[in-house]
Design a protein around this motif. Structure first.
Motif: not given
Length: 271
Positions: A96-116
């Motif tokens: 078991d390990r805690k996560v200490v850093q997360i990176v995502t694409h800067p243009d990804f929107v958490a609650n946006a509808p599904v799209s290409v």
């Protein structure tokens, strides 16, 4: 092209009926069954449920961006809010390990509808507080070979099978274009972020990450993305944004001839 667009048009956020989705999945609970799959783990996310993640380095987990962002704030979960449980089976994990850093694409929107565009960017990397040894869980490499005729498989946690990895031995790639991969591997809540793997020689390699899914005429359709470019970009962001080590000040003990670290002064006479 028309069929591909139709598949995307009916794609929905993962959350289909679990009972139907779990048919034909093999539960990896015996130690021998789990051998080689320990790098697949459950991501326990604060009070937001769970997803699936896969080690691609001893301290690096690959998953979906929508698993890594707080839906209320749109920002990555904070240090310690996500725990990666490698090879979890019936309450026991390899590590078991805690996560200490997360990176995502800067243009990804958490609650946006599904799209290409959303599916193409739905990738996250999570750095662990400390590495998991290769002897405990051997990370998977990204797939880079010829996919023609390759066997494709999925391994994940899901609703109704939260306590052990379930593996679908064989599934098919339905289409691959515009940076999107459509497949018929079984998906439901929980497999979000899990790896779709293709076999290159004797070792499975990660082809894509489960982003979204839906049904066409009663059949499951899942969607993921091409990985090589976005993973390279995210690794660069991870290095750039990594927390810098905090400087420490050592206090010298006056008259003792010693520092707080136990190092000795050298006198001018060499003694």
């Amino acid at each position: 092209m028309r069929q591909f667009l139709l598949l995307l048009a009916v794609a929905v956020a993962l959350g289909a009926q679990a009972a139907a989705q779990n048919a034909g999945m093999r539960r990896l609970t015996d130690r021998d069954d789990l051998l080689g799959w320990e790098a697949v783990g459950r991501l326990d996310i604060a009070d937001a449920g769970f997803c699936t993640g896969t080690l691609i380095a001893p301290d690096l987990v690959l998953t979906a961006a929508h698993c890594a962002l707080d839906g209320r704030t749109g920002k990555p979960f904070g240090p310690g809010q996500v725990t990666f449980r490698a090879g979890l089976r019936d309450g026991k994990s390899v590590a078991d390990r805690k996560v200490v850093q997360i990176v995502t694409h800067p243009d990804f929107v958490a609650n946006a509808p599904v799209s290409v565009e959303r599916i193409r960017r739905d990738v996250a990397l999570m750095r662990l507080e400390e590495p998991i040894s290769i002897a405990q869980a051997n990370p998977f490499a990204l797939h880079s070979g010829n996919l023609s005729g390759a066997e494709v498989s999925g391994a994940s946690y899901g609703r109704g099978r939260e306590e052990a990895i379930s593996r679908q031995r064989s599934c098919r790639i339905l289409d691959r274009r515009q940076g999107i991969i459509a497949f018929d591997c079984k998906v439901t809540f929980g497999p979000s972020g899990s790896a779709i793997l293709a076999k290159d020689g004797v070792r499975w390699q990660i082809l894509s990450v489960v982003s979204a899914g839906g049904k066409i005429n009663g059949k499951t359709v899942g969607f993921g993305m091409e990985l090589s470019k976005i993973v390279s970009d995210l690794k660069a962001r991870l290095r750039r944004d990594a927390p810098r080590p905090k400087a420490t000040i050592r206090r010298l003990q006056v008259g003792s001839g010693k520092s707080g670290s136990g190092a000795k002064f050298i006198r001018s006479d060499g003694s």
